[in-house]
Design a protein around this motif. Sequence first.
Motif, PDB file in Angstrom:
ATOM      1  N   ALA A 116       1.632  -0.981   0.029  1.00  0.00           N
ATOM      2  CA  ALA A 116       2.804  -0.261  -0.478  1.00  0.00           C
ATOM      3  C   ALA A 116       2.501   1.233  -0.593  1.00  0.00           C
ATOM      4  N   GLY A 117       1.223   1.574  -0.693  1.00  0.00           N
ATOM      5  CA  GLY A 117       0.820   2.971  -0.777  1.00  0.00           C
ATOM      6  C   GLY A 117       1.136   3.768   0.470  1.00  0.00           C
ATOM      7  N   VAL A 118       1.388   3.102   1.568  1.00  0.00           N
ATOM      8  CA  VAL A 118       1.748   3.792   2.803  1.00  0.00           C
ATOM      9  C   VAL A 118       3.154   4.400   2.662  1.00  0.00           C
ATOM     10  N   ALA A 119       4.034   3.731   1.927  1.00  0.00           N
ATOM     11  CA  ALA A 119       5.425   4.172   1.812  1.00  0.00           C
ATOM     12  C   ALA A 119       5.787   4.751   0.445  1.00  0.00           C
ATOM     13  N   VAL A 120       5.073   4.358  -0.596  1.00  0.00           N
ATOM     14  CA  VAL A 120       5.429   4.745  -1.965  1.00  0.00           C
ATOM     15  C   VAL A 120       4.252   5.480  -2.605  1.00  0.00           C
ATOM     16  N   PRO A 121       4.498   6.658  -3.184  1.00  0.00           N
ATOM     17  CA  PRO A 121       3.402   7.330  -3.890  1.00  0.00           C
ATOM     18  C   PRO A 121       2.818   6.431  -4.988  1.00  0.00           C
ATOM     19  N   PHE A 122       1.525   6.348  -5.034  1.00  0.00           N
ATOM     20  CA  PHE A 122       0.775   5.498  -5.968  1.00  0.00           C
ATOM     21  C   PHE A 122       1.071   4.007  -5.782  1.00  0.00           C
ATOM     22  N   GLY A 123       1.717   3.655  -4.682  1.00  0.00           N
ATOM     23  CA  GLY A 123       2.014   2.256  -4.395  1.00  0.00           C
ATOM     24  C   GLY A 123       0.765   1.424  -4.182  1.00  0.00           C
ATOM     25  N   SER A 124      -0.316   2.072  -3.735  1.00  0.00           N
ATOM     26  CA  SER A 124      -1.562   1.332  -3.516  1.00  0.00           C
ATOM     27  C   SER A 124      -2.168   0.858  -4.829  1.00  0.00           C
ATOM     28  N   ILE A 125      -1.801   1.511  -5.921  1.00  0.00           N
ATOM     29  CA  ILE A 125      -2.255   1.059  -7.239  1.00  0.00           C
ATOM     30  C   ILE A 125      -1.176   0.200  -7.899  1.00  0.00           C
ATOM     31  N   LEU A 126       0.068   0.637  -7.810  1.00  0.00           N
ATOM     32  CA  LEU A 126       1.157  -0.083  -8.485  1.00  0.00           C
ATOM     33  C   LEU A 126       1.423  -1.463  -7.882  1.00  0.00           C
ATOM     34  N   GLY A 127       1.320  -1.602  -6.554  1.00  0.00           N
ATOM     35  CA  GLY A 127       1.564  -2.896  -5.903  1.00  0.00           C
ATOM     36  C   GLY A 127       0.632  -3.985  -6.414  1.00  0.00           C
ATOM     37  N   PRO A 128      -0.693  -3.786  -6.256  1.00  0.00           N
ATOM     38  CA  PRO A 128      -1.622  -4.803  -6.764  1.00  0.00           C
ATOM     39  C   PRO A 128      -1.542  -4.986  -8.277  1.00  0.00           C
ATOM     40  N   LEU A 129      -1.302  -3.892  -8.997  1.00  0.00           N
ATOM     41  CA  LEU A 129      -1.226  -3.974 -10.463  1.00  0.00           C
ATOM     42  C   LEU A 129      -0.083  -4.876 -10.905  1.00  0.00           C
ATOM     43  N   LEU A 130       1.076  -4.709 -10.302  1.00  0.00           N
ATOM     44  CA  LEU A 130       2.226  -5.546 -10.676  1.00  0.00           C
ATOM     45  C   LEU A 130       1.994  -7.017 -10.350  1.00  0.00           C
ATOM     46  N   VAL A 131       1.493  -7.290  -9.149  1.00  0.00           N
ATOM     47  CA  VAL A 131       1.219  -8.688  -8.773  1.00  0.00           C
ATOM     48  C   VAL A 131       0.179  -9.278  -9.710  1.00  0.00           C
ATOM     49  N   TRP A 132      -0.867  -8.540  -9.990  1.00  0.00           N
ATOM     50  CA  TRP A 132      -1.949  -9.014 -10.858  1.00  0.00           C
ATOM     51  C   TRP A 132      -1.437  -9.299 -12.262  1.00  0.00           C
ATOM     52  N   ILE A 133      -0.688  -8.371 -12.848  1.00  0.00           N
ATOM     53  CA  ILE A 133      -0.186  -8.558 -14.214  1.00  0.00           C
ATOM     54  C   ILE A 133       0.754  -9.755 -14.301  1.00  0.00           C
ATOM     55  N   ILE A 134       1.609  -9.913 -13.312  1.00  0.00           N
ATOM     56  CA  ILE A 134       2.599 -10.998 -13.354  1.00  0.00           C
ATOM     57  C   ILE A 134       1.953 -12.357 -13.112  1.00  0.00           C
ATOM     58  N   LYS A 135       1.000 -12.449 -12.186  1.00  0.00           N
ATOM     59  CA  LYS A 135       0.469 -13.747 -11.760  1.00  0.00           C
ATOM     60  C   LYS A 135      -0.861 -14.147 -12.396  1.00  0.00           C
ATOM     61  N   LYS A 136      -1.563 -13.240 -13.073  1.00  0.00           N
ATOM     62  CA  LYS A 136      -2.883 -13.593 -13.601  1.00  0.00           C
ATOM     63  C   LYS A 136      -2.856 -14.650 -14.708  1.00  0.00           C
ATOM     64  N   PRO A 137      -1.799 -14.743 -15.546  1.00  0.00           N
ATOM     65  CA  PRO A 137      -1.832 -15.786 -16.565  1.00  0.00           C
ATOM     66  C   PRO A 137      -1.867 -17.206 -15.990  1.00  0.00           C
ATOM     67  N   GLY A 138      -1.364 -17.379 -14.779  1.00  0.00           N
ATOM     68  CA  GLY A 138      -1.305 -18.711 -14.194  1.00  0.00           C
ATOM     69  C   GLY A 138      -2.479 -19.084 -13.319  1.00  0.00           C
ATOM     70  N   SER A 139      -3.380 -18.118 -13.052  1.00  0.00           N
ATOM     71  CA  SER A 139      -4.456 -18.412 -12.118  1.00  0.00           C
ATOM     72  C   SER A 139      -5.671 -17.524 -12.371  1.00  0.00           C
ATOM     73  N   ALA A 140      -6.805 -18.156 -12.594  1.00  0.00           N
ATOM     74  CA  ALA A 140      -8.050 -17.412 -12.773  1.00  0.00           C
ATOM     75  C   ALA A 140      -8.460 -16.740 -11.470  1.00  0.00           C
ATOM     76  N   GLU A 141      -8.124 -17.349 -10.339  1.00  0.00           N
ATOM     77  CA  GLU A 141      -8.447 -16.762  -9.031  1.00  0.00           C
ATOM     78  C   GLU A 141      -7.665 -15.471  -8.809  1.00  0.00           C
ATOM     79  N   VAL A 142      -6.386 -15.469  -9.145  1.00  0.00           N
ATOM     80  CA  VAL A 142      -5.578 -14.255  -9.003  1.00  0.00           C
ATOM     81  C   VAL A 142      -6.104 -13.185  -9.950  1.00  0.00           C
ATOM     82  N   ASP A 143      -6.529 -13.572 -11.135  1.00  0.00           N
ATOM     83  CA  ASP A 143      -7.096 -12.615 -12.084  1.00  0.00           C
ATOM     84  C   ASP A 143      -8.353 -11.969 -11.495  1.00  0.00           C
ATOM     85  N   ARG A 144      -9.221 -12.764 -10.922  1.00  0.00           N
ATOM     86  CA  ARG A 144     -10.467 -12.256 -10.332  1.00  0.00           C
ATOM     87  C   ARG A 144     -10.182 -11.357  -9.137  1.00  0.00           C
TER      88      ARG A 144
END
Length: 106
Positions: A12-40
Amino acid sequence: MWSIVVHAAAFAGVAVPFGSILGPLLVWIIKKPGSAEVDRQGKAAMNFQISMLIYVIFAAVLIRLAIGWVLLVALGIFWFAMMLVATIRVANGREPGYLLSIDFLK
């Protein structure tokens, strides 16, 4: 599946400023409670993205010297290659293997 998305979301960082940080951060925050693998995997992705941000800031400071431009181009190519390699490695069930990543999140 979400372990792959957390790494690929950095593109996402290719198209959105700071998207390279915000993209993974959002997925990680939303999905980490359900999976230790996603958290890691999210921690690995965020460590790499934060490390790259620090390297880019350092290269930007050096723009007054000719080396700054060269470093920025090299970092851009390196970032893209590492994101591609990490996403493929995780899709194949392996560790992302980020080079030059500083462990901020443990």
